[in-house]
Design an enzyme around this catalytic site. Structure first.
Site, PDB file in Angstrom:
ATOM      1  N   CYS A 124     -90.359 -42.421 -51.409  1.00  0.00           N
ATOM      2  CA  CYS A 124     -89.021 -42.608 -51.668  1.00  0.00           C
ATOM      3  C   CYS A 124     -88.029 -41.330 -51.366  1.00  0.00           C
ATOM      4  CB  CYS A 124     -88.821 -42.908 -53.196  1.00  0.00           C
ATOM      5  SG  CYS A 124     -87.171 -43.438 -53.599  1.00  0.00           S
ATOM      6  N   CYS A 126     -85.462 -40.186 -53.502  1.00  0.00           N
ATOM      7  CA  CYS A 126     -84.921 -40.146 -54.629  1.00  0.00           C
ATOM      8  C   CYS A 126     -85.328 -38.053 -55.412  1.00  0.00           C
ATOM      9  CB  CYS A 126     -84.784 -40.784 -55.772  1.00  0.00           C
ATOM     10  SG  CYS A 126     -86.173 -40.743 -56.473  1.00  0.00           S
ATOM     11  N   CYS A 134     -81.814 -43.284 -53.699  1.00  0.00           N
ATOM     12  CA  CYS A 134     -83.263 -43.514 -52.757  1.00  0.00           C
ATOM     13  C   CYS A 134     -83.658 -43.763 -51.800  1.00  0.00           C
ATOM     14  CB  CYS A 134     -84.539 -44.672 -53.297  1.00  0.00           C
ATOM     15  SG  CYS A 134     -84.217 -44.011 -55.207  1.00  0.00           S
ATOM     16  N   LYS A 200     -90.011 -53.790 -59.614  1.00  0.00           N
ATOM     17  CA  LYS A 200     -89.684 -53.066 -59.903  1.00  0.00           C
ATOM     18  C   LYS A 200     -88.643 -53.312 -61.087  1.00  0.00           C
ATOM     19  CE  LYS A 200     -88.944 -48.144 -59.249  1.00  0.00           C
ATOM     20  NZ  LYS A 200     -89.025 -47.189 -58.600  1.00  0.00           N
ATOM     21  N   ARG A 210     -87.928 -38.458 -63.953  1.00  0.00           N
ATOM     22  CA  ARG A 210     -86.642 -38.088 -64.008  1.00  0.00           C
ATOM     23  C   ARG A 210     -86.510 -36.442 -63.998  1.00  0.00           C
ATOM     24  NH1 ARG A 210     -83.371 -42.640 -64.142  1.00  0.00           N
ATOM     25  NH2 ARG A 210     -85.092 -44.057 -62.935  1.00  0.00           N
ATOM     26  N   ARG A 222     -79.570 -47.230 -60.080  1.00  0.00           N
ATOM     27  CA  ARG A 222     -80.156 -48.001 -59.351  1.00  0.00           C
ATOM     28  C   ARG A 222     -80.358 -49.592 -58.961  1.00  0.00           C
ATOM     29  NH1 ARG A 222     -82.308 -42.959 -60.348  1.00  0.00           N
ATOM     30  NH2 ARG A 222     -83.587 -41.640 -58.461  1.00  0.00           N
ATOM     31  N   GLU A 238     -89.476 -61.582 -55.061  1.00  0.00           N
ATOM     32  CA  GLU A 238     -89.978 -60.233 -54.400  1.00  0.00           C
ATOM     33  C   GLU A 238     -91.383 -59.939 -54.144  1.00  0.00           C
ATOM     34  OE1 GLU A 238     -88.636 -58.153 -53.940  1.00  0.00           O
ATOM     35  OE2 GLU A 238     -86.522 -57.796 -54.661  1.00  0.00           O
ATOM     36  N   LYS A 253     -93.886 -52.706 -62.520  1.00  0.00           N
ATOM     37  CA  LYS A 253     -93.268 -51.699 -62.737  1.00  0.00           C
ATOM     38  C   LYS A 253     -92.278 -51.755 -63.321  1.00  0.00           C
ATOM     39  CE  LYS A 253     -91.435 -47.000 -61.276  1.00  0.00           C
ATOM     40  NZ  LYS A 253     -91.330 -46.002 -60.676  1.00  0.00           N
ATOM     41  N   SER A 280     -93.128 -43.657 -67.443  1.00  0.00           N
ATOM     42  CA  SER A 280     -93.431 -42.673 -67.444  1.00  0.00           C
ATOM     43  C   SER A 280     -92.770 -42.817 -69.033  1.00  0.00           C
ATOM     44  CB  SER A 280     -92.488 -41.068 -67.196  1.00  0.00           C
ATOM     45  OG  SER A 280     -91.333 -41.892 -67.301  1.00  0.00           O
TER      46      SER A 280
END
Ligand code: PBG
Length: 331
Positions: A124, A126, A134, A200, A210, A222, A238, A253, A280
């Site tokens: 990615c 980002c 991204c 996602k 982040r 996003r 997807e 996710k 996270s």
């Protein structure tokens, strides 16, 4: 007169819960260190590992520290790690993502020291762009999907040269899996696999990440790339697109807030290993509540991880991988 008698109960599910051994015998779900992929944040130019304030117990590593941590994970029975890179220099194109960089250095060092470990890398931009999106932006400031695909392939090939086993594209770009599959094959890396972040969601639970990668959006969000949390059926679309494009493994996710989606995908695509990413915020919530004395940390951690397996996940990406492995190895 009313005669007291025991109720006529034939089925007594409690019979099977009477002893630990019996509960063990009939348990439907298992969890072990071999289910885990352990994420590691590696930062360029660090002399010593530093704690990440938003993720209690996690650190930003230098190459040496990442190798030792990877070795420790492997010795506790964890078969895989997932690398995130934090470069010193960020620019509009994310140019530190190519060629020799913190990720390729770490890959080579881990492969030399623990060659058996399966190494995944996050693909990615980002972490590498100064604007925090991204990929590259077009003249209107929107993410340029197709231009970013070419760069993603370039990033993937540099990781492949450094020995990566599986690349994990996380940007939710249309066509990312097929671009990578063709790009890797044409460059002579047909055996490098693709773990697609197929499903996602645009989630508030990425907050603590982040800070860990020192990346936050200067503008926008996003939501134009990641899925709307209100959508369940779209997840099947997807996943199907990524399967058709050649994904080896699929991911959902976040995990704990999307167990219905994990269950759907595992039923619809049982032939593709399914990875659940406990993100996270999900990690930090349990940590914060436990540190405040509101939850028993080990038990809450274990229950949150079991939930993903019970829903249908085959593997789990979690910052708890090492803590769980230590807990189980001690028990
Ligand atoms: C993108 C990426 C993100 C996470 C993993 N890969 C952030 C995002 O999509 O905004 C989040 C992981 C976490 O919260 O633990 N490179």
């Amino acid at each position: 007169m009313f005669k007291k008698r025991s109720p006529n109960i034939v089925f007594r599910p409690r019979r099977l819960r009477r002893s630990p051994a019996c509960r063990e015998l009939v348990a439907e779900t298992t969890l072990s260190p071999s289910d885990f992929i352990y994420p590691l944040f590696v930062k360029e130019g660090l002399s010593d590992p530093i704690p990440i304030p938003t993720l209690p117990g996690q650190r930003q590593w230098n190459v040496r520290g990442a190798v030792l941590e990877a070795r420790r994970a492997y010795s506790l029975g964890i078969p895989a790690v997932l690398l995130f890179g934090i470069p010193l220099k960020k620019d509009a194109e994310g140019s530190s993502a190519f060629g020799k960089n913190i990720i390729t250095d770490t890959l080579m060092a881990i492969k030399e020291s623990v060659p058996e470990l399966v190494v995944f890398t996050d693909l990615c931009f980002c972490e590498y762009t100064d604007h925090g999106h991204c990929g590259v932006l077009d003249k209107d400031g929107d993410l340029d999907n197709d231009k970013t695909l070419d760069l993603l392939v370039k990033q993937g090939i540099s990781h492949a040269r450094a020995g990566v086993d599986m690349v994990a594209p996380s940007g939710m770009l249309d066509g990312m899996v097929s671009a990578l599959r063709h790009g890797l094959d044409d460059a002579g890396f047909p055996s490098v696999g693709i773990l697609s972040y197929a499903v996602k969601y645009a989630s508030a639970f990425y907050g603590p990440f982040r800070a860990a990668v020192e990346g936050s959006l200067l503008q926008g969000d996003r939501r134009s790339a990641q899925m709307d949390p209100r959508n369940r059926h779209e997840a099947l679309l997807e996943a199907r697109l990524d399967v058709e494009q050649g994904a080896d493994m699929l991911m959902v996710k976040p995990a704990n807030t999307y167990l219905d989606v994990i269950s759907d995908i595992s039923r619809e695509f049982p032939e593709h290993p399914l990875v659940a990413y406990q993100v996270s915020g999900e990690y930090a919530m349990i940590a914060a509540a436990s540190e405040a004395g509101l939850l028993p940390w080990h038990e809450a951690m274990e229950e949150s991880l079991i939930a993903m397996k019970r829903a249908g996940a085959n593997c789990i990406i979690s910052y708890y991988a090492l803590m769980y492995a230590e807990y189980i190895n001690q028990a």
